[in-house]
Design an enzyme around this catalytic site. Structure first.
Site, mmCIF file in Angstrom:
data_model
loop_
_atom_site.group_PDB
_atom_site.id
_atom_site.type_symbol
_atom_site.label_atom_id
_atom_site.label_comp_id
_atom_site.label_asym_id
_atom_site.label_seq_id
_atom_site.Cartn_x
_atom_site.Cartn_y
_atom_site.Cartn_z
ATOM 1 N N CYS A 71 0.843 -1.207 0.000
ATOM 2 C CA CYS A 71 0.000 0.000 0.000
ATOM 3 C C CYS A 71 0.875 1.253 0.000
ATOM 4 O O CYS A 71 1.696 1.461 0.896
ATOM 5 C CB CYS A 71 -0.903 -0.021 1.236
ATOM 6 S SG CYS A 71 -1.669 1.567 1.623
ATOM 7 N N GLY A 72 0.703 2.100 -1.015
ATOM 8 C CA GLY A 72 1.514 3.311 -1.121
ATOM 9 C C GLY A 72 1.317 4.258 0.042
ATOM 10 O O GLY A 72 2.268 4.868 0.543
ATOM 11 N N HIS A 73 0.061 4.425 0.503
ATOM 12 C CA HIS A 73 -0.205 5.297 1.647
ATOM 13 C C HIS A 73 0.460 4.750 2.912
ATOM 14 O O HIS A 73 0.950 5.518 3.745
ATOM 15 C CB HIS A 73 -1.709 5.421 1.872
ATOM 16 C CG HIS A 73 -2.414 6.189 0.790
ATOM 17 N ND1 HIS A 73 -2.103 7.488 0.491
ATOM 18 C CD2 HIS A 73 -3.404 5.836 -0.061
ATOM 19 C CE1 HIS A 73 -2.871 7.919 -0.485
ATOM 20 N NE2 HIS A 73 -3.669 6.929 -0.853
ATOM 21 N N CYS A 74 0.475 3.423 3.059
ATOM 22 C CA CYS A 74 1.124 2.807 4.224
ATOM 23 C C CYS A 74 2.629 3.060 4.192
ATOM 24 O O CYS A 74 3.256 3.353 5.214
ATOM 25 C CB CYS A 74 0.845 1.304 4.256
ATOM 26 S SG CYS A 74 -0.908 0.870 4.232
#
Length: 510
Positions: A71-74
């Site tokens: 996950c990029g946001h993670c």
């Protein structure tokens, strides 16, 4: 002031550290004995189904991030999360940060209703059943400050102007209760006439001090009715927001947590001086709509392509205005498309709030040969005609181009269309729900599958079972009913920012 008001104020404003009414020490029978070691990475506890219970017993305040490795946001949150852990450890704050690999620990993700990544939940005093949803900023200091407010001293008694000014100067947002008959309790309050005079008060008042906009906002306590919890809550939420907020990764959570349903968005290119000049008029119009409309600036030159897509806009359309109601998801655009001024913004808001502007629905153009492939292509402009054709049974996939689950099920959907392409009364179709909106209903998650059976009455059946060719076929062959309904293979997550490389597709942020 009535002493009955103080417990209410404490509960609402100060979020006392004792979780009243919560079950303590809930444990899972599958937990390992307490001597099991919990691993750490960069100062963060790495939890599993077996060690969460142990962590809850050992750490009275625990913030847990549910993440997905891809996950990029993670990935963007990870360094800020580690910095927050280091800051809190250096301060000896009694709070611990932890993380859970959601896809690898699916049972935990399901237990706590995790439908997107990253999701953060705050646990107090070993209580496993009622964690608090984290709604704060995604930077290290924002995370640390959010946690300090929950585990630090509830408040302090103010005896003089120096103490009051020190409290006001130490934070961006400070709430002080000015009470003429104050009890000896531990939160910001005063009964000193000199302080009442210093701050221009003559009656019991809750004052919100802030380092932006007008600097402070007053909530007088009704002398006869006392303190209304709902009114005070709305006051704090409304006045703690800036009159104009720029949309970015740090402010998005606060924008959507503001409980103000109408959002007015000004799309500008902040690299252009002519666009930046429009911000003054935007801010000038904002005060009269406080609490009704949240004013948000979206920079089209920044990483906000997902916001533009949600409103069906290109960056070249800036400067322009759009208003959206979060409850109905209806979108509105100025009718005349004239210059963006304080007067035009005010008129537009009044027109929308008074029901004088019709909402618009996004729709792509009907593509040539939309019905030539086994999977038919629907858009907003031909959906009604096809889906509610009384002579056809129509099975539609509502998808987002960036949705991982949609991509994974695409081969099964194509195979289904090929299997039934010779059935004249069955149509297998798909609609890009990020580019097309429907008057009949709102699509909340991806993928969403709906079956429109032949016959009158505009019937709609939502498909919620396994997404494979065999189960799809059983569903169609039984007229939109499965002999035994099974739980869905993958949950359709709520909706609009496409999370980069996330396993769960979310529409939560614009």
């Amino acid at each position: 002031m009535s002493r009955q008001l103080l417990p209410v104020l404490l509960l609402l404003l100060l979020r006392a550290s004792c979780p009243w009414g919560q079950e303590q020490g809930a444990r899972s029978p599958s937990e390992e004995p307490p001597e099991e070691e919990i691993p750490k990475e960069d100062g963060i506890l790495v939890l599993s189904r077996h060690t969460l219970g142990l962590a809850l017993r050992e750490h009275p305040a625990l913030l847990v991030e549910f993440y997905a490795p891809w996950c990029g946001h993670c990935q963007a949150l990870a360094p800020e999360y580690s910095k927050a852990a280091a800051v809190l450890a250096a301060e000896s704050t009694v709070v611990t940060l932890a993380k859970v690999d959601g896809p690898a620990q699916r049972e935990l993700a399901e237990e706590f209703g995790v439908t997107e990544y990253p999701t953060l939940k705050f646990f107090r005093n070993g209580n496993r059943t009622h964690p608090e949803e984290y709604t704060g900023p995604r930077d290290a200091e924002g995370i640390a400050e959010w946690l300090r407010r929950r585990v630090g001293p509830s408040a302090m008694r103010l005896e003089d102007e120096a103490a009051a000014q020190a409290l006001i100067g130490g934070r961006d947002l400070v709430v002080i209760g000015f009470f003429q008959d104050a009890l000896d309790i531990t939160f910001g309050l005063t009964d000193r006439p000199r302080l009442f005079e210093q701050f221009g008060l003559t009656k019991d008042t809750v004052v919100l001090f802030k380092k932006f906009d007008e600097g402070r906002a007053d909530f007088p306590v009704d002398e006869e009715l006392g303190l209304d919890v709902g009114d005070l809550s709305r006051f704090l939420v409304t006045h703690s927001m800036r009159l104009v907020t720029e949309f970015n990764s740090q402010t998005s959570a606060k924008i959507f947590a503001a409980r103000i349903l109408n959002h007015l968005l000004l799309f500008v290119n902040q690299t252009l001086a002519a666009h930046r000049e429009l911000l003054a008029g935007f801010g000038e119009a904002a005060p009269r709509f406080r609490g009704q409309v949240l004013f948000v600036v979206v920079d089209v030159a920044a990483d906000n392509e997902h916001v533009l897509q949600y409103f069906g806009l290109k960056a070249e359309a800036a400067p322009t205005l759009r208003l959206v109601n979060l409850e109905t998801t209806k979108k509105y655009a100025p009718v005349d498309g004239g210059p963006v001024t304080a007067a035009s913004i005010t008129a537009f808001c009044h027109a929308v709030l008074n029901g004088q502007v019709k909402p618009y629905l996004l729709s792509q153009e009907i593509p040539p040969g939309w019905d030539q492939r086994p999977v038919k292509t629907l858009v907003g402009k031909n959906f009604e005609q096809v889906a509610f054709d009384e002579t056809k049974n129509v099975f539609v996939k509502f998808y987002a181009p960036w949705c991982t689950h949609c991509k994974e099920m695409a081969p099964a959907w194509e195979a289904l269309a090929e299997k039934y392409q010779d059935h004249e009364d069955i149509i297998i179709a798909e609609l890009d729900a990020t580019a097309n909106e429907l008057e009949a209903f709102v699509v909340h998650g991806f993928p969403t599958l709906k079956y429109f059976p032949a016959g009158p009455g505009r019937k709609v059946i939502e498909y919620k079972s396994t997404r494979d060719l065999e189960t799809f076929s059983k569903f169609l062959d039984n007229g939109g009913v499965l002999p035994m309904e099974e739980p869905p293979e993958e949950p359709a997550a709520p909706f609009p920012e496409p999370p980069a490389n996330s396993t769960m597709e979310s529409k939560e942020e614009l």
